[in-house]
Motif scaffolding. Structure first.
Motif, short mmCIF file in Angstrom:
data_model
loop_
_atom_site.label_atom_id
_atom_site.label_comp_id
_atom_site.label_asym_id
_atom_site.label_seq_id
_atom_site.Cartn_x
_atom_site.Cartn_y
_atom_site.Cartn_z
N GLU B 196 3.55 62.77 -16.28
CA GLU B 196 2.35 61.93 -16.32
C GLU B 196 2.41 60.99 -17.51
OE1 GLU B 196 -0.67 64.96 -14.96
OE2 GLU B 196 -1.85 63.70 -16.30
N ALA B 197 2.78 61.56 -18.65
CA ALA B 197 2.83 60.77 -19.88
C ALA B 197 3.84 59.64 -19.76
CB ALA B 197 3.18 61.68 -21.06
N MET B 198 5.04 59.98 -19.28
CA MET B 198 6.10 58.97 -19.17
C MET B 198 5.68 57.85 -18.22
SD MET B 198 8.67 60.10 -21.01
CE MET B 198 10.29 59.60 -20.48
N SER B 199 5.06 58.22 -17.10
CA SER B 199 4.81 57.20 -16.09
C SER B 199 3.61 56.32 -16.44
CB SER B 199 4.61 57.86 -14.73
OG SER B 199 3.46 58.64 -14.75
N LEU B 200 2.66 56.83 -17.24
CA LEU B 200 1.45 56.06 -17.49
C LEU B 200 1.46 55.29 -18.81
CD1 LEU B 200 -1.25 58.64 -16.36
CD2 LEU B 200 -0.76 56.45 -15.26
N ALA B 201 2.12 55.86 -19.81
CA ALA B 201 1.85 55.41 -21.18
C ALA B 201 2.52 54.10 -21.54
CB ALA B 201 2.31 56.49 -22.16
N ASP B 202 1.82 53.31 -22.35
CA ASP B 202 2.49 52.27 -23.11
C ASP B 202 3.19 52.92 -24.29
OD1 ASP B 202 1.62 50.21 -21.49
OD2 ASP B 202 -0.29 50.05 -22.56
N ARG B 203 2.44 53.80 -24.94
CA ARG B 203 3.05 54.60 -26.01
C ARG B 203 2.61 56.05 -25.85
NH1 ARG B 203 2.06 52.98 -31.81
NH2 ARG B 203 0.04 52.25 -31.05
N ILE B 204 3.53 56.95 -26.17
CA ILE B 204 3.22 58.38 -26.10
C ILE B 204 3.10 58.92 -27.52
CG2 ILE B 204 4.09 60.64 -25.38
CD1 ILE B 204 5.56 59.32 -23.13
N VAL B 205 2.06 59.73 -27.72
CA VAL B 205 1.92 60.42 -29.00
C VAL B 205 2.16 61.89 -28.72
CG1 VAL B 205 0.35 61.00 -30.87
CG2 VAL B 205 0.20 58.75 -29.77
N ILE B 206 3.26 62.41 -29.25
CA ILE B 206 3.55 63.82 -28.99
C ILE B 206 3.03 64.66 -30.14
CG2 ILE B 206 5.40 65.51 -28.65
CD1 ILE B 206 6.92 63.01 -27.43
N MET B 207 2.20 65.65 -29.81
CA MET B 207 1.58 66.49 -30.83
C MET B 207 2.02 67.92 -30.69
SD MET B 207 -2.30 64.99 -30.97
CE MET B 207 -2.72 65.96 -32.41
N HIS B 208 2.09 68.59 -31.83
CA HIS B 208 2.43 70.01 -31.83
C HIS B 208 1.78 70.67 -33.03
CE1 HIS B 208 4.57 73.64 -30.98
NE2 HIS B 208 5.27 73.60 -32.09
N GLU B 209 1.01 71.70 -32.78
CA GLU B 209 0.32 72.45 -33.84
C GLU B 209 -0.44 71.55 -34.80
OE1 GLU B 209 3.45 74.88 -35.37
OE2 GLU B 209 3.11 76.44 -33.85
N GLY B 210 -1.09 70.53 -34.25
CA GLY B 210 -1.96 69.70 -35.07
C GLY B 210 -1.25 68.57 -35.79
N PHE B 211 0.06 68.47 -35.64
CA PHE B 211 0.80 67.38 -36.26
C PHE B 211 1.31 66.43 -35.18
CE2 PHE B 211 1.31 70.79 -39.38
CZ PHE B 211 1.08 70.12 -40.57
N ILE B 212 1.32 65.15 -35.52
CA ILE B 212 1.99 64.19 -34.64
C ILE B 212 3.48 64.35 -34.85
CG2 ILE B 212 2.48 61.75 -34.27
CD1 ILE B 212 -0.37 61.11 -34.65
N GLN B 213 4.23 64.55 -33.76
CA GLN B 213 5.67 64.71 -33.86
C GLN B 213 6.37 63.36 -33.75
OE1 GLN B 213 7.02 67.93 -34.29
NE2 GLN B 213 4.88 68.40 -34.59
N GLN B 214 5.89 62.54 -32.85
CA GLN B 214 6.51 61.23 -32.65
C GLN B 214 5.54 60.32 -31.90
OE1 GLN B 214 10.29 61.36 -30.64
NE2 GLN B 214 10.75 59.22 -31.08
N VAL B 215 5.58 59.06 -32.25
CA VAL B 215 4.82 58.05 -31.51
C VAL B 215 5.82 57.01 -31.04
CG1 VAL B 215 2.97 56.36 -31.59
CG2 VAL B 215 2.84 58.40 -33.03
N GLY B 216 5.83 56.74 -29.76
CA GLY B 216 6.78 55.74 -29.29
C GLY B 216 6.60 55.45 -27.83
N THR B 217 7.30 54.43 -27.36
CA THR B 217 7.26 54.12 -25.94
C THR B 217 7.93 55.27 -25.20
OG1 THR B 217 9.39 53.03 -25.99
CG2 THR B 217 7.47 51.65 -26.44
N PRO B 218 7.67 55.39 -23.89
CA PRO B 218 8.32 56.46 -23.14
C PRO B 218 9.83 56.44 -23.32
CG PRO B 218 6.61 55.46 -21.82
CD PRO B 218 6.69 54.66 -23.08
N ASP B 219 10.42 55.25 -23.34
CA ASP B 219 11.86 55.15 -23.50
C ASP B 219 12.29 55.66 -24.87
OD1 ASP B 219 14.50 54.28 -22.69
OD2 ASP B 219 14.27 52.79 -24.29
N GLU B 220 11.53 55.30 -25.90
CA GLU B 220 11.88 55.74 -27.26
C GLU B 220 11.85 57.26 -27.38
OE1 GLU B 220 10.30 51.82 -29.68
OE2 GLU B 220 9.14 53.69 -29.76
#
Lengths: 318, 368
Positions: B196-220
């Protein structure tokens, strides 16, 4: 849904239906007894064996609503002929209706009945209203010592209420609340509130909080969300709670007997007080009791769908 | 025109910190997806933006104005809930009209707006029904309609299609994308589903245990995962991860995984790019199954291995290959490897390999 059933299941089903019928008969027997007695001629009320088939009459209801005295000598035939049909029924019983001038003197029953209605309706509205708000608070907000508070609320139910009747009476007399509507209403609200809070809390917990959150995000205040979303959703629970509170207040006897005697006396202590003078007139008492049954019966009947859903609410949802 | 900025957000539930110093700037019209497992803080973040949750520290700015002290009603944001939250006692029309009833809009205008939204969402013929009579997909269309009708500054969506079944989910995913392209509003979307995230997002914010792990385009996030968590969370089938040792071997780099007798051949420049990191150990290699190349016959650079489990997935197979003590999952054409025990030859495509520091999990940023 027509599920496949074995013959033993069919047999069990029939037994279950029979059991329900028997139970229903047992429950309805006293109701039938009261209702039939209310329409019986006086002499059939105490006949042995009991009369099942009889010509029903409304004379007991006429007696119930009028003040009467025993007549020393038979009524004047001319007066009898001029009397309306219901007055004749009274003359037939060897009594006459008391009048002041032309006005028929009503018995105390309509007043007592009205007292019952006033006290039961107002106390139910207050108990359910306050209970709904309180339950909402407990259900939706973090409250320090929530479990303890809920327990304290319930503690009013931990002894028979009559235990405190005498001290309550003394206090009421001191502040002038005895024999007043407001006094009885306060008492009944106090009884019913704990019940109402607990029951409504259950219903409130069942309403997803996302409903209100959606309303909050959509531009409503919490108060508006409560009235527009929570209340309609809780209607079933409110109806069920209201029926139970109304029945409790309507049927309450002990406190009404102690706290009231004239102005604010409700029907439950009044009806049996009619037995006191002379030979008990069972048909009139039955008529009073029969009418007294009706409001609860009608109220419950109107809300029966809500009530059934209300009682089984949690079971259906999960 | 709506920008949302989160600055140094911290949130505690009791003694537990659920959001750690979260910073994020969302551009106008951007479709941002917060992606993570349950309990990672993504929903709490969303609810904080909506005003349904307070924050303990930091600022939430909408169009440059701090809103963290404003009530939800005053933030002019719409939200779609996973549970749809349609009011059962109202018709679909009244549900969609509900946000407008809070304003001073005349009933004629309300009617017009509701019908316009209903047309866009193709729910016009449902307007007189009750929510209980609707299918899951229609319920969610109505819920989205209720969010859109007010033309809010931003849309927040909390797993809006998570409760639907797989087929419907795919349909609604396309529908949400279509709507966003058409209506274009700043959107924050929460999900645990990486597809869902890959197909919809302009940018994805991946979170884990309250921290942002990475912010980037689906390709990134797919091609350049910032750390091991992202590498394994994004992409299906999951990326292979194995501790690796790198050695200099006759003009080439040799990468050994899982105590295997031989290493995979890599270009020599890997050594200089790793800059000695390999020498002191603590190196982890990640390779997606499509980067594991399999062939039947031997070829230079290919290592003979044994296939163990084969999962046919229709258009392709996932083959587990035993390399030393570890398993390497490869993506092959359907039916390419006939069965368990078959001996095949395998190579790792150096261009698709990722290298991470084992201890910190961070990507070393080395690409060949």
């Amino acid at each position: 849904m027509a599920a496949v059933r074995t013959s033993s299941e069919v047999a069990f089903n029939r037994i279950a239906i029979a059991a329900v019928l028997v139970a229903t008969l047992i429950f309805l027997a006293p109701i039938y007894w009261i209702a039939s007695t209310a329409f019986k001629p006086k002499e059939l009320a105490v006949s042995v064996p009991p009369t099942v088939l009889f010509q029903p009459e409304v004379t007991p209801f006429i007696r119930l609503f009028t003040k009467r005295v025993q007549m020393q000598k038979p009524v004047d035939p001319q007066v009898y002929e001029a009397a309306p049909w219901w007055e004749k029924r009274i003359y037939d019983g060897g009594e006459r209706v008391l009048k002041v001038g032309k006005d028929v003197q009503l018995s105390q029953y309509p007043d007592r009945f009205m007292n019952s209605l006033i006290v039961a309706v107002i106390s139910t509205v207050l108990a359910v209203g306050m209970g709904t708000f309180t339950a909402y608070g407990f259900s939706r907000f973090k409250i320090a010592g929530e479990a303890d508070l809920l327990f304290f609320i319930l503690s009013t139910r931990m002894l028979p209420p009559v235990v405190v009747a005498i001290p309550m009476f003394l206090m009421y007399r001191m502040v002038g609340l005895n024999d007043s509507h407001i006094g009885l209403i306060i008492l009944y609200v106090a009884f019913n509130l704990s019940f109402s809070v607990w029951l409504m809390k259950g219903f409130m917990d069942e309403i997803p909080k996302e409903y209100e959150e959606a309303a909050l995000v959509d531009g409503y205040t919490r108060m508006q969300a409560f009235f527009k979303i929570v209340l309609p959703e809780a209607a079933t629970g409110i109806a069920a709670t209201a029926v139970f509170c109304f029945i409790t207040a309507w049927n309450e006897y002990a406190f009404a007997l102690i706290m009231t005697n004239r102005r604010a006396q409700t029907a439950p202590p009044f009806i049996p007080s009619q037995i006191g003078s002379g030979l008990p007139d069972w048909t009139t008492i039955a008529a009073g009791t029969f009418l007294f049954l009706l409001p609860v019966a009608i109220f419950t009947f109107l809300l029966r769908n809500h009530l059934l859903r209300g009682v089984t609410f949690g079971a259906i949802r999960k | 025109m709506t920008q949302i900025e989160l600055r140094g957000i911290e949130k505690f539930f009791g003694a537990v910190q659920v959001i750690h110093n979260l910073n994020l700037a969302i551009a106008d019209n951007e479709f941002i997806v917060l992606l993570g497992q349950s309990g990672c803080g993504k929903t709490t973040t969303l609810r904080a933006v909506a005003g349904l949750e307070t924050i303990d520290k930091g600022d939430i700015l909408i169009d440059g104005k701090p809103v963290q002290h404003l009530k939800a009603a005053d933030r002019d944001i719409a939200m779609v809930f996973q549970s749809f939250s349609l009011y059962p006692h109202m018709t679909v029309f009244e549900n969609v009209a509900f946000p407008l009833r809070a304003t001073r809009m005349s009933s004629g205008e309300v009617d017009k707006s509701v019908r316009e939204v209903a047309r866009v969402l193709r729910i016009t013929d449902l307007l007189d029904k009750r929510p209980s009579a609707l299918s899951g997909g229609d319920m969610q269309r109505v819920a989205i309609g209720r969010a859109l009708v007010r033309r809010p500054k931003a849309m927040l969506m909390d797993e809006p299609i998570g409760a639907l079944d797989a087929k419907l989910r795919e349909e609604m995913r396309a529908e949400i994308k279509r709507l966003h392209v058409k209506q274009g509003s700043t959107t924050i979307y929460v999900t645990h589903d990486q597809i869902e995230a890959m197909s919809l997002a302009d940018r994805i914010v991946i979170m884990h245990e309250g921290f942002i792990q990475q912010v980037g385009t689906p390709d990134e996030v797919y091609s350049h995962p910032a750390n091991l968590f992202v590498a394994q969370f994004v992409g299906s089938p999951v990326m292979n991860i194995a501790e690796a040792r790198v050695a200099d071997q006759a003009g080439a780099a040799s990468v050994t995984v899982g105590e295997a007798p031989a290493g995979f051949e890599f270009p020599h420049q890997l050594l200089s790019k790793l800059n000695g990191h390999a020498a002191n150990g603590g190196l982890t290699m990640g390779i997606r199954p499509e980067g594991v190349l399999v062939r039947h016959d031997a070829a230079p650079g290919y290592m003979p291995v044994e296939a163990s489990i084969i999962e046919p997935l229709g258009s392709f197979d996932i083959v587990d290959l035993k390399v030393g003590s570890t398993m390497l999952r490869a993506r092959t054409k359907a039916g390419y490897v006939s069965g368990p025990g078959e001996r095949v030859h395998v190579r790792i495509d150096p261009e698709q390999a990722h290298f991470f520091d084992t201890a910190s999990g961070k990507s070393l940023g080395v690409r060949l």
